[in-house]
Motif scaffolding. Sequence first.
Motif, PDB file in Angstrom:
ATOM      1  N   PRO A   1      -2.356  -1.110  -1.255  1.00 59.52           N
ATOM      2  CA  PRO A   1      -1.497  -2.078  -1.958  1.00 59.52           C
ATOM      3  C   PRO A   1      -0.168  -1.489  -2.411  1.00 59.52           C
ATOM      4  O   PRO A   1       0.778  -2.219  -2.684  1.00 59.52           O
ATOM      5  N   GLY A   2      -0.080  -0.155  -2.475  1.00 60.76           N
ATOM      6  CA  GLY A   2       1.163   0.450  -2.906  1.00 60.76           C
ATOM      7  C   GLY A   2       2.094   0.827  -1.775  1.00 60.76           C
ATOM      8  O   GLY A   2       3.201   1.319  -2.011  1.00 60.76           O
ATOM      9  N   ALA A   3       1.663   0.583  -0.530  1.00 57.92           N
ATOM     10  CA  ALA A   3       2.471   0.969   0.628  1.00 57.92           C
ATOM     11  C   ALA A   3       3.573  -0.054   0.885  1.00 57.92           C
ATOM     12  O   ALA A   3       3.533  -1.187   0.402  1.00 57.92           O
ATOM     13  N   GLU A   4       4.564   0.371   1.649  1.00 60.79           N
ATOM     14  CA  GLU A   4       5.624  -0.538   2.082  1.00 60.79           C
ATOM     15  C   GLU A   4       5.000  -1.690   2.872  1.00 60.79           C
ATOM     16  O   GLU A   4       4.241  -1.481   3.809  1.00 60.79           O
ATOM     17  N   PRO A   5       5.258  -2.947   2.497  1.00 65.19           N
ATOM     18  CA  PRO A   5       4.633  -4.081   3.192  1.00 65.19           C
ATOM     19  C   PRO A   5       5.283  -4.335   4.553  1.00 65.19           C
ATOM     20  O   PRO A   5       6.105  -5.227   4.726  1.00 65.19           O
ATOM     21  N   ALA A   6       4.890  -3.532   5.528  1.00 67.16           N
ATOM     22  CA  ALA A   6       5.458  -3.642   6.874  1.00 67.16           C
ATOM     23  C   ALA A   6       4.404  -3.249   7.894  1.00 67.16           C
ATOM     24  O   ALA A   6       3.392  -2.637   7.558  1.00 67.16           O
ATOM     25  N   GLY A   7       4.665  -3.598   9.159  1.00 64.97           N
ATOM     26  CA  GLY A   7       3.719  -3.271  10.216  1.00 64.97           C
ATOM     27  C   GLY A   7       2.479  -4.129  10.137  1.00 64.97           C
ATOM     28  O   GLY A   7       2.425  -5.137   9.424  1.00 64.97           O
ATOM     29  N   MET A   8       1.439  -3.722  10.887  1.00 61.93           N
ATOM     30  CA  MET A   8       0.178  -4.460  10.872  1.00 61.93           C
ATOM     31  C   MET A   8      -0.917  -3.634  11.519  1.00 61.93           C
ATOM     32  O   MET A   8      -0.647  -2.643  12.185  1.00 61.93           O
ATOM     33  N   TRP A   9      -2.154  -4.047  11.278  1.00 65.88           N
ATOM     34  CA  TRP A   9      -3.301  -3.493  11.982  1.00 65.88           C
ATOM     35  C   TRP A   9      -3.651  -4.448  13.115  1.00 65.88           C
ATOM     36  O   TRP A   9      -3.888  -5.639  12.891  1.00 65.88           O
ATOM     37  N   LEU A  10      -3.710  -3.918  14.334  1.00 62.62           N
ATOM     38  CA  LEU A  10      -4.041  -4.736  15.492  1.00 62.62           C
ATOM     39  C   LEU A  10      -5.487  -4.503  15.893  1.00 62.62           C
ATOM     40  O   LEU A  10      -5.918  -3.349  16.052  1.00 62.62           O
ATOM     41  N   CYS A  11      -6.234  -5.568  16.073  1.00 64.98           N
ATOM     42  CA  CYS A  11      -7.591  -5.443  16.587  1.00 64.98           C
ATOM     43  C   CYS A  11      -7.542  -4.949  18.033  1.00 64.98           C
ATOM     44  O   CYS A  11      -6.678  -5.359  18.813  1.00 64.98           O
ATOM     45  N   THR A  12      -8.458  -4.079  18.386  1.00 66.29           N
ATOM     46  CA  THR A  12      -8.616  -3.652  19.775  1.00 66.29           C
ATOM     47  C   THR A  12      -9.887  -4.307  20.320  1.00 66.29           C
ATOM     48  O   THR A  12     -10.668  -4.900  19.567  1.00 66.29           O
TER      49      THR A  12
ATOM     50  N   GLY B   1       7.840 -12.064  -4.211  1.00 62.98           N
ATOM     51  CA  GLY B   1       6.525 -11.429  -4.136  1.00 62.98           C
ATOM     52  C   GLY B   1       5.596 -11.974  -3.072  1.00 62.98           C
ATOM     53  O   GLY B   1       4.468 -11.479  -2.923  1.00 62.98           O
ATOM     54  N   THR B   2       6.025 -12.972  -2.312  1.00 64.64           N
ATOM     55  CA  THR B   2       5.162 -13.543  -1.279  1.00 64.64           C
ATOM     56  C   THR B   2       4.782 -12.514  -0.224  1.00 64.64           C
ATOM     57  O   THR B   2       3.619 -12.423   0.193  1.00 64.64           O
ATOM     58  N   VAL B   3       5.749 -11.726   0.219  1.00 64.48           N
ATOM     59  CA  VAL B   3       5.480 -10.720   1.256  1.00 64.48           C
ATOM     60  C   VAL B   3       4.435  -9.724   0.768  1.00 64.48           C
ATOM     61  O   VAL B   3       3.483  -9.386   1.493  1.00 64.48           O
ATOM     62  N   GLU B   4       4.573  -9.256  -0.462  1.00 63.01           N
ATOM     63  CA  GLU B   4       3.608  -8.297  -1.001  1.00 63.01           C
ATOM     64  C   GLU B   4       2.229  -8.935  -1.144  1.00 63.01           C
ATOM     65  O   GLU B   4       1.203  -8.283  -0.889  1.00 63.01           O
ATOM     66  N   ARG B   5       2.183 -10.192  -1.539  1.00 65.16           N
ATOM     67  CA  ARG B   5       0.896 -10.870  -1.698  1.00 65.16           C
ATOM     68  C   ARG B   5       0.184 -10.983  -0.361  1.00 65.16           C
ATOM     69  O   ARG B   5      -1.020 -10.710  -0.257  1.00 65.16           O
ATOM     70  N   VAL B   6       0.898 -11.373   0.684  1.00 59.41           N
ATOM     71  CA  VAL B   6       0.290 -11.488   2.013  1.00 59.41           C
ATOM     72  C   VAL B   6      -0.147 -10.124   2.515  1.00 59.41           C
ATOM     73  O   VAL B   6      -1.249  -9.966   3.063  1.00 59.41           O
ATOM     74  N   TYR B   7       0.701  -9.120   2.321  1.00 65.54           N
ATOM     75  CA  TYR B   7       0.350  -7.765   2.756  1.00 65.54           C
ATOM     76  C   TYR B   7      -0.937  -7.289   2.076  1.00 65.54           C
ATOM     77  O   TYR B   7      -1.796  -6.656   2.707  1.00 65.54           O
ATOM     78  N   GLY B   8      -1.087  -7.611   0.826  1.00 61.54           N
ATOM     79  CA  GLY B   8      -2.293  -7.204   0.110  1.00 61.54           C
ATOM     80  C   GLY B   8      -3.552  -7.855   0.638  1.00 61.54           C
ATOM     81  O   GLY B   8      -4.654  -7.314   0.478  1.00 61.54           O
ATOM     82  N   ARG B   9      -3.418  -9.021   1.275  1.00 68.67           N
ATOM     83  CA  ARG B   9      -4.593  -9.716   1.831  1.00 68.67           C
ATOM     84  C   ARG B   9      -4.897  -9.308   3.265  1.00 68.67           C
ATOM     85  O   ARG B   9      -6.061  -9.259   3.665  1.00 68.67           O
ATOM     86  N   THR B  10      -3.857  -9.034   4.046  1.00 66.70           N
ATOM     87  CA  THR B  10      -4.070  -8.820   5.484  1.00 66.70           C
ATOM     88  C   THR B  10      -3.557  -7.489   6.004  1.00 66.70           C
ATOM     89  O   THR B  10      -3.874  -7.114   7.133  1.00 66.70           O
ATOM     90  N   GLY B  11      -2.734  -6.801   5.226  1.00 64.80           N
ATOM     91  CA  GLY B  11      -2.160  -5.556   5.723  1.00 64.80           C
ATOM     92  C   GLY B  11      -1.025  -5.761   6.698  1.00 64.80           C
ATOM     93  O   GLY B  11      -0.593  -4.822   7.361  1.00 64.80           O
ATOM     94  N   SER B  12      -0.538  -6.978   6.800  1.00 60.85           N
ATOM     95  CA  SER B  12       0.572  -7.278   7.701  1.00 60.85           C
ATOM     96  C   SER B  12       1.841  -7.544   6.911  1.00 60.85           C
ATOM     97  O   SER B  12       1.820  -8.299   5.936  1.00 60.85           O
ATOM     98  N   GLY B  13       2.918  -6.926   7.352  1.00 63.13           N
ATOM     99  CA  GLY B  13       4.220  -7.284   6.821  1.00 63.13           C
ATOM    100  C   GLY B  13       4.709  -8.553   7.484  1.00 63.13           C
ATOM    101  O   GLY B  13       4.001  -9.161   8.289  1.00 63.13           O
ATOM    102  N   MET B  14       5.891  -8.974   7.144  1.00 57.15           N
ATOM    103  CA  MET B  14       6.450 -10.172   7.771  1.00 57.15           C
ATOM    104  C   MET B  14       7.881  -9.912   8.193  1.00 57.15           C
ATOM    105  O   MET B  14       8.574  -9.084   7.598  1.00 57.15           O
ATOM    106  N   PHE B  15       8.305 -10.624   9.211  1.00 57.30           N
ATOM    107  CA  PHE B  15       9.692 -10.588   9.644  1.00 57.30           C
ATOM    108  C   PHE B  15      10.040 -11.973  10.143  1.00 57.30           C
ATOM    109  O   PHE B  15       9.144 -12.818  10.347  1.00 57.30           O
ATOM    110  N   PRO B  16      11.321 -12.298  10.338  1.00 54.63           N
ATOM    111  CA  PRO B  16      11.706 -13.679  10.637  1.00 54.63           C
ATOM    112  C   PRO B  16      11.063 -14.275  11.881  1.00 54.63           C
ATOM    113  O   PRO B  16      10.861 -15.489  11.943  1.00 54.63           O
TER     114      PRO B  16
END
Length: 484
Positions: A274-285, A113-128
């Motif tokens: 919070p229900g979306a696939e925990p992947a991708g990210m929002w990039l600041c412009t 559940g770590t990936v989902e927890r981080v995604y819920g805070r920042t909207g960023s998924g994770m990869f290696p």
Amino acid sequence: MTEIIGVDIGTSVTKAVAFDRAGRPLHSASRRSTLLRQPGGVVEQDLDEVLRSVAEVVREVAAALPRPPAALALTGQGDGLWLRDAEGRAARPMISWMDGRAADLVAGWQQDGTVERVYGRTGSGMFPGCHAPLLAWLREHEPQTLERAAVAGYCVDAIAQQLTGTVALDASDATLPFLDARTRRYSTDALEACGVADLAHLLPEPAEPRTVLGLDARGAELTGLPEGLPVTSGPYDLPACAIGSGVREVGDGLLTVGTTLACQVLTDSAYVDPGAEPAGMWLCTPDAGRWLRAMPAMVGTAGIDWALAVVGADTSELESLLMSSPPGAGGVRALPFLSEAGERAPFVEPGARARFEGMSLAHGRGDLVRAMCEAVGYAARHCLEAAGLSATLAACGGGTRSAGWMQTFADILGREVRVPGETEVGAKGAAIVARAALGDPVDESVWYADHRTVSPNPANRGRYEGGYADYRAEVESARARWHA
């Protein structure tokens, strides 16, 4: 104002282009960089070699100009882990975003559940190949490296520090996975979830948008340019390419067909579902209230190069091989996941792997190559749908040079694709940001005028709608096996 040199520090090639006031490319240069691969998915780079490539292309381009440029505008690859000491020297070889050594760690974080927890805070998924798993991996395997490190940054800010003596991290680079893009501040909860909160001191706070630095004495010596020359550092290559390709209105998207596939859509909301696939990210412009919803996949031209090599061909034969196989590749289907690090968007699966199906003795080389090209096209559609594409679409990257492949993309996506005439849109985007930072914003209608449009072939719509549905079903089925 005189010319600006945009520098794009890619994973394997560093490019520099001088742009005049109207956005015309005047001179360009490139140098290749070395990817240091080792067993276990290790992919690293040498900071000094990358810096040398930057110095060489800048010197070459500047020598062709009648006077020194008005500024250097830096962009380049993102993610990975570029650890430096307090003076900016390499604390170890730079870890590439392509690195897969922490794949098992990410797989474990998915399960607990770590990936989902981080995604819920920042909207960023994770990869290696991003900061969180790499920092955690180093803590276990190289704690002494973290002890002597002062900055856990990225490619662009590492080079900028070498040239200016200043650490200035663009917020776009800082995104994955700890930054809350809405506040441009790191999330303590995300750091704690990954067990690296005590390493937060290594993360530079993002600089203000359009920060202007200056060449120091060492930077001037390396580049041959005057000390004090303005330098801008970022945004990194994903948002820089979007800016350089003319992504201006909410809903506009960019498809970058490079070594990997990067899909982005401009948005005025960074809402984390919070229900979306925990992947991708929002990039600041650089603009307040504007973000890029990014889905940077691991598939791309590297997979096409692999398929060409398997059938004993090279890139010069891509067009003829595509023409030799009909849309649908005669029934041959592929999953394009060849990266050792698996996939990171629009889903995260460190164990994702490629496969071909439907082949028989009746099929030829072109069918295998077309099947891979179509699979990457389906992956692009999957990413762009997840990112929320609703308006115009631009495309850039080396893959856009193939007319046949771009037609396949347009057919699969079912929409027009605008391809800028300038190939180095990352350097162009960096130059656009630099001009604004120096108080000399560009005339966008002039800078984006040069392009061609690829329209979908209506005759292929039904075939590719069915092919995309089959692709999505095969991906979902495969994910259960990858987990196992």
